[in-house]
Every structure is written in structure tokens, then in C-alpha cells.
Design an enzyme around this catalytic site. Structure first.
Site, PDB file in Angstrom:
ATOM      1  N   HIS A 136       1.200   7.258  -0.121  1.00 23.92           N
ATOM      2  CA  HIS A 136       0.942   6.408   1.058  1.00 23.92           C
ATOM      3  C   HIS A 136      -0.545   6.044   0.722  1.00 23.92           C
ATOM      4  O   HIS A 136      -1.272   6.295  -0.136  1.00 23.92           O
ATOM      5  CB  HIS A 136       1.011   7.008   2.332  1.00 23.92           C
ATOM      6  N   LYS A 140      -3.460   6.764   6.144  1.00 24.07           N
ATOM      7  CA  LYS A 140      -2.528   7.415   6.694  1.00 24.07           C
ATOM      8  C   LYS A 140      -3.221   8.817   7.324  1.00 24.07           C
ATOM      9  O   LYS A 140      -3.909   9.450   6.418  1.00 24.07           O
ATOM     10  CB  LYS A 140      -1.515   7.808   5.817  1.00 24.07           C
TER      11      LYS A 140
END
Lengths: 253, 253, 253, 253
Positions: A136, A140
Site C-alpha cells: 500500500h 496507511k
């Protein structure tokens, strides 16, 4: 050709909501009749004739919205997370009085992620080893991702159904934790890289072979086919369905 | 055409040794003149006229073998690991009396792994994020691999040269250690799967883009081109060289 | 801290131009002094004190813009393609009278693509086989991509320098052309998939091993670090430089 | 614990046959009672009490072997290719008189390849674009591989079932054939690299996302789990089954 389905979006001004508004407007077989924001009256959706509401609001109000829809005989397609067993039970009870109404609660509208999870559960029957790498963007805050956790659970179910025990792993020295997290007996690794969005790679290994299932989400637009699938199918699935896979042709299992 | 180079292998009965014996026998420009095992007399290599010895023995005897080769004016190509600064200094001192003799000590003969490490160091100048995923068979006892540790160090050197600081990472919750090991400031993840051999994937990310460098070793045979490169080049590189990259055309840096 | 470099953008209203405007405005060490569109007077850039112009216009006007910049003693960073040897010669001649002025003509500002190409040329020395898979969105009209063609040429140069001949390929039956294009002796495959942007995978194979170099461009933003590198470095590189790699620390070769 | 299943191998001296012999010997629940070569009497398998024969011979004799097994009430697991509809009909007719006997004819014993094909057919319902890249060693004489052709057919079935038309592709200029082969409307690309064995990558793309399914066969050993699955399950599947997927829990479709 049949008339388009009249649809209202709750949470229309949000990021997912505005993407859903655009996707519904672009679909020939759907008609957006109301986009409801936090300051609007949701009964506008009734007055506009909505037959399906898409709820993309926040966890604190989503249950109330669903009960409102059911009590008004409108089908609901719901994206919010954070549902508890108690909340789901309330919805089921309400649906008992509305046997032709459908509610879909989907924690993940990415069809590809849903497919990857199902394929992982099937493949898990046949491989000695399985691990997950999720990747990701670096903004995050939690690791591993919820999708990776759900995938680990799916692999664990597949392995249990096939009677497989623990995976082989001779690691005796791992001073810095390179082997990553263990979720339901499955090693899960979380990579964070600038430029990425949301990606998952599921790796299976057996003697002399490897299988890899990978899903890349580059853009929020990738959730919209799942939302539209829900809107189109919810009237044909009365009662409560949790998970988009309940509407997909993935074969009985 | 020039005469083939006469080569002896120390540690010939071992797994790497026997692969080296086969590779040398198969090469037109090399001639295997002696294969020496632990119970043999290494002076047989001298009597057979070896000009290069390939040492693929164990850490406990490799230094003595190298000093023996240097004192006899034979070039040495050495694969054993576990060399200390003190041992290297002894070799350098011995070479002071033998200015035309070459010694190559290569912890990794996989040309691809050496290339990947060098490319990683160069690419590290230009990317905000970098992480490493190494993948091996599940019988490996240590994690992460030595190659991954060396690659992390190379990335750290590249970042430092470019004046880059810490990588972006907003992770606030990682209860199970999914973010893996941190080696020289670089996250390193170790995957173990039946069916795999030795693999490394180096991931770089910047705004809107990703770069990936991957090396797969499927077989011990992949080390042999590096061994042969060392044998062919060692006479042209008098003195001590540590690392196969010293013989490769990777550009000055 | 030194003063920011005053920069003007020609072609400012275009897609690349407007991205460059934003990137320059966001950089502390650069100052956007003029954004020139097709209906504006480019001399506004002179009056605003630009020391570097970024030309992101179309092939038909870019050469005239460069000659104008050189004649006014302004450095130029140029993204347009379609330059011929004749046009480049004109620029070189103009620079003869302006020995301290720099011009960079870069067909590709993606640093990652430039790195991938250079790494490919180096790796090509060491592998028996090499092929290219490029992947793009399905609206692209030509196949293979220009980047893939340039990469094939780089691989061919690397193989020639290493004295490698043709690659092994026993294909005797390929009725439908599955082996793809052959560019400079290198097989090149073009994939077109909805959802992709611009991606290149360069594959090398040798006995028992594989090396893969992959670059993914997800967004036009990935070109901006290359544009900014050009703007910052052009004054230190008088004369004409073709290709961003001339400004990058990739090692002599 | 039940008694081990007595198994005979026809074609035991061949490469697949000898791998099967080793795999059966290593399995606790199976017992190798006969290994039959081209110069042996296959009735030795009967005398040794085989309940299942594994036929890994050549196309010219496999049908006769299967008919012989059926007429003797022995189950058969068959790996040879080249079966025609006529030959299959003969086997079905013979099985009419032996209703409790099972025959499995499997063109591909790699469980992973079978899974990949099935997953591809399911995923094909949900993506606008799909292409296949198959990668093999450079001694392979045909392109694309049979597995890739079968996968393309599976994708075409999935797309047809979902009512999808042609894939988007704006390619107007492809002078060298970089877009590869088109098999059942699906682009298929064949890569040949020294060091590889047999690999397949199936790529799906939709707006904002990509899905990839990849299978790597590194070694003939990867076929053995499929052979053993067939041996264990054939007695429970009377009649003729074509394709290993008939014995796998992939869900109805």
C-alpha cells in the site's frame, strides 16, 4: 429495454459517494434520483421514488439508514464497515417483516479483491505453503490491511477443509522479525511504498511449482463495478447478504 | 586460440565443488587438472600444473588454502564465507610478496544477485521508498537472507549518497509485526514457500511510479557463470578483490 | 540557501505543461516566473527573468523555441519528441555561439524508464536470453512502445559489447505469431489492458536463473522528478545533451 | 488406517513414469506393486494385484492399455495426450460393461495449471480486458503452449457467459507483430528464456484495477500431486472423466 432502476445515494458528497454518483449517472440501466448529504433529509430519496439506496456514509449512522430503508421497503446496498453481530441481527429482524426487501452489506466492493480471496481459499486446498504480501501507499496507518487479514482467514479455511496441518518452516533465527505477521497461521507481509495504492499478492508453493494470485487497485474507480453489481442484483436477493461474493457466480463451495 | 587455463578445484566432492568440476570440464578455454577432496594432498594441484585454484571448501580451512596458493604463485578464486577483516589482512600481506598473483573472494557467485545489488544502489538515489522481499525454500534456517542484508546496505549507501532521509511510513498500528525487519533503515520481508529456491525482489516507489528488480536462482548451476568469470579474470586482477562485482563491467561509481 | 531558479514553462496549458507548472510551484528551490500558452508572447518569459525554460510544446514549434532560448542565453529543458539529426545539428551550431548555455532534449522524463534501460544494457552482457514485455492502456495506437524499442536497442548494444550472438530459440511452429515482434534481435511483446497506464518488464534468463527489471508508470506525475532534475542541472551542463541519463549518476560505461 | 491401494505404473522407465514410481513409493497410502516397461508383460500388473494402473506411455499404445485395464476391472489414470473423440467413445463403450470402473484421462496433471485455468474462466466474467503471457525454456518447438491455448478458450467461455463482446484495443500500427497471437479472441504472448521451465501469467484489466494469476512449474515433480490425486480418487469416480478438474473441489459452474 426495461426502465432504469431509480437509485439514491446516501453519503453522496464523500469520496466514495461522489464516485458512486458518477458511476450511476453513467450507467444506462440506472437512474440517480437523489444524492443525499449529511445536511439533507433522507426522505427526499423516498419522495424521488428510489427503489435502491446506496449507503456510503459513516459507521455511526449506517445502521439507522439501513433500518429506515427496510421500513420503507427500499433495497439497500451498504459499503460502511464496522458492523457487529448485534447490528446485523437487528437488520435481519427488520427484514423478517419485509420478506421481499434485499440488503447487501459489503465490506469490500472491489470485485477483484473478492475474486482473489475466493481463489485463495480454493487453491489453499492444494499447496503445502501459502503466504500473503500486501502493498500500500505509505500513508496507511494500519498493517496488515483488512483485506490481507480476510485472505489469511480464507486460506486457513481452505487448508482446514483439506486436512492440512502447519506449513513447513525451518526458520530458527529471525532476530529482526523478517518473517512478518502470522494471521490464522498464515505469514502476512506489509510493504509501504510511495506511488502505490492498494495491492495484494497471494503466494502458494508446492514441490516444483508456485501459484500467484495478485490484485492491484490503482484507483477508487475500481470499486464502482462492485457497487453497480450490488445495485442491479439486490432486488433479486431478498434478505440480508454479507459480502459481495454472495452475488457473484463463483460456484458453490 | 590460446591454451586452456589449467585449473584445480579444492573441495571438489562437495555440492558446489562438484558443480564447479563439471562447469570447468565443459568449458573449452579451461582445463581441470586436479579435483582435491578433504583426504587428498592439495600439493597434487601444484604437481598437475594448476595456474588457478578454485576454493569451495569450508570456512575453517579456506584461509590456509589461500595462503598456500599465494605462496606457490597460484591465483585463487574463493567461494567460502566467514572471512574476517583480520583474515583478509593476512591475505593482503601475503600478496605483498607476490605482486602478480590475484585472489578473488566472492561471498556470492550469482552474477544476477550481484547485478541486482548494484542496480539497487543506483536506483536508491532516485526513489522516496525502497523495500526488499526475499523468498526461499522453507528449509532455510535464517531470516532474512545474507543477500537481502547486503542489498539493504547497498540501498542505504545509495540513499545516503543522494542525501535522502528516512522513508515515508505512517504505520501507527502493526500488532503482529507485518512490516517485517528493518535492516539499515530498509524494511526487509522474508517469505518461505515449498518449491522455491532463492529469490529476491527489490521494490522502489516514487510519486506515480514503481521500479522492481528481481532475481531468481532456480538451481546451483546459476552460480557457475560467476565461478568461470572469476577463473578467467583472476590473473588479470593482481592483489585481493572482494566481491565478484570487482570483475564486472558495471561502470565506475 | 541560494535564490530559487527562475523558470518559465512553454506549453503551460497542456497536460504535461500544467503538471510541470504545479511541480515547479511546489519546489522550494525553483520559482515559476511565466507560464506561456500558444496565444501568449514567449518574450514574456525573458521579461519575467527566466533563466531556464521548460519546453513542453508540440514537435512543430519546439525547435524554434529552443533556438530562441539559446539566442537569448536561456537554458532549455525540452520534452518534445520528433527531433531529427538535422534539427539537433542546428541546435548544436547555435550553441557554438553560446558556450555557457545548456540544452537538454529528453524523449523520456521518467527516471525509472531511463534507469531500466541502462540496467538492461548492463545486464545484457551476462545473460543468454533477453525479452521485453510492455503493457499499456488499450487506447494506445502503436505497438510496441517507443520505450520498448529503445530498450531493445540498449539490450542489443550490451550483447554486442559482450560478444554474444543470437539468442537460443527452437521455435519451429508459431502459426499465430505468439513470439511477438523482433526489434534489434530482441523479442518484444505488447499487452493492452484496461486499467493500465505504461509499464515495461525486461526479462533475462541464464542457466538456472532469471533476472527481471520492471518499471510501472501509474501517473503523469512520474515524469515530474525527471523534469525537475533537468531544470536543476541544465546550467551545469553547457552544450546539447540528448537523454536524461546524461544528467544521472549511472556510472561511466 | 485402511490398507494402501495397490498401484501399477505402465511406462515406468520413462521420465514421467519414473517420477510417478518414486512418488507412489513415497506415499504411505499407496503401494507400488508393478512397474511395467515396453519390454515387460502388462499382465504382471494383474498378477501383482494392482487395483489402479497409471498409464504414462505413448499415444500409440495408451488406448489399448486403457481398454485392457477396463476389461480386467482395474481403474486407470492416464497422462498421454493425443486422444480423439473416437478413442474416447471406445473407452466409454467399454466402461458401459464395467459400471464400477473409473478412468481418468488428464492432459495436464499440474494441479496449479488446472486451478489457473478455472480461475481464469471465472475472472473473465468481470474484466474488460484479458491477455495471456506464457514463458518457457528456449528448446520448446511450438508457440504458444497448449496450456495457453486451453486458457484462452476458458477465458472466451467466461466472457461469452457474461455477455462480453470484443476487448478494447486501439492498436492501429503494429508493423512487427508485437501484439502476439490471437486465440479465441484472446491475445497470447510466448516468451522463451534460458533457465525457465513452464510458466503462465494470465492478466485481467478493468477500470482502475488489474488481476494476475500466475503458475510456475519449476520441475516435473510438480505433476506428481496431480497423479496421486488421480490414483486416490479414481475408484470413487466410475466412468470416464476427462481432465483433472473433474476430481477437484472447484465448485459447480
Amino acid at each position: 429495454m426495461t426502465d432504469p432502476i431509480p437509485v439514491a445515494v446516501l453519503g453522496a458528497p464523500g469520496r466514495m459517494g461522489s464516485a458512486a454518483v458518477r458511476a450511476i449517472e453513467a450507467a444506462d440501466d440506472l437512474e440517480l434520483v437523489a444524492g443525499i448529504g449529511p445536511d439533507d433529509d433522507r426522505d427526499d430519496a423516498l419522495r424521488a421514488g428510489a427503489r435502491v439506496v446506496v449507503d456510503l456514509t459513516v459507521p455511526s449512522v449506517t445502521k439507522d439508514n439501513v433500518l429506515w430503508a427496510v421500513s420503507n421497503g427500499i433495497h439497500a446496498v451498504v459499503g460502511a464497515t464496522g458492523w457487529t453481530e448485534e447490528s446485523l441481527a437487528e437488520v435481519r429482524e427488520a427484514l423478517g417483516d419485509a420478506p421481499s426487501t434485499g440488503v447487501l452489506i459489503a465490506p469490500n466492493f472491489a470485485i477483484g479483491a473478492v475474486l482473489a480471496m475466493r481463489f485463495a481459499e480454493v487453491a489453499a486446498h492444494y499447496y503445502e505453503s501459502a503466504e500473503i504480501v500486501e502493498l500500500h501507499h505509505p500513508d496507511k496507518v494500519d498493517a496488515p490491511s483488512g483485506t490481507a487479514r480476510h485472505t489469511a482467514a480464507a486460506i486457513a479455511r481452505g487448508r482446514a477443509a483439506a486436512g492440512l496441518g502447519a506449513m513447513p518452516d525451518a526458520t530458527a533465527s529471525d532476530p529482526d522479525g523478517a518473517r512478518g505477521a502470522v494471521v490464522d497461521g498464515v505469514h502476512v507481509h506489509a510493504v509501504r511504498l510511495r506511488g502505490l495504492v492498494a495491492h495484494e499478492e497471494i503466494l502458494f508453493g508446492g514441490v516444483g511449482e508456485q501459484m500467484t494470485i495478485r490484485h492491484d487497485s490503482f484507483d477508487r474507480a475500481s470499486f464502482m463495478p462492485g457497487v453497480l453489481l450490488g445495485v442491479r442484483e439486490v432486488a433479486s436477493h431478498p434478505g440480508l447478504t454479507v459480502g459481495l461474493d454472495g452475488y457473484m457466480d463463483l460456484g458453490a463451495h
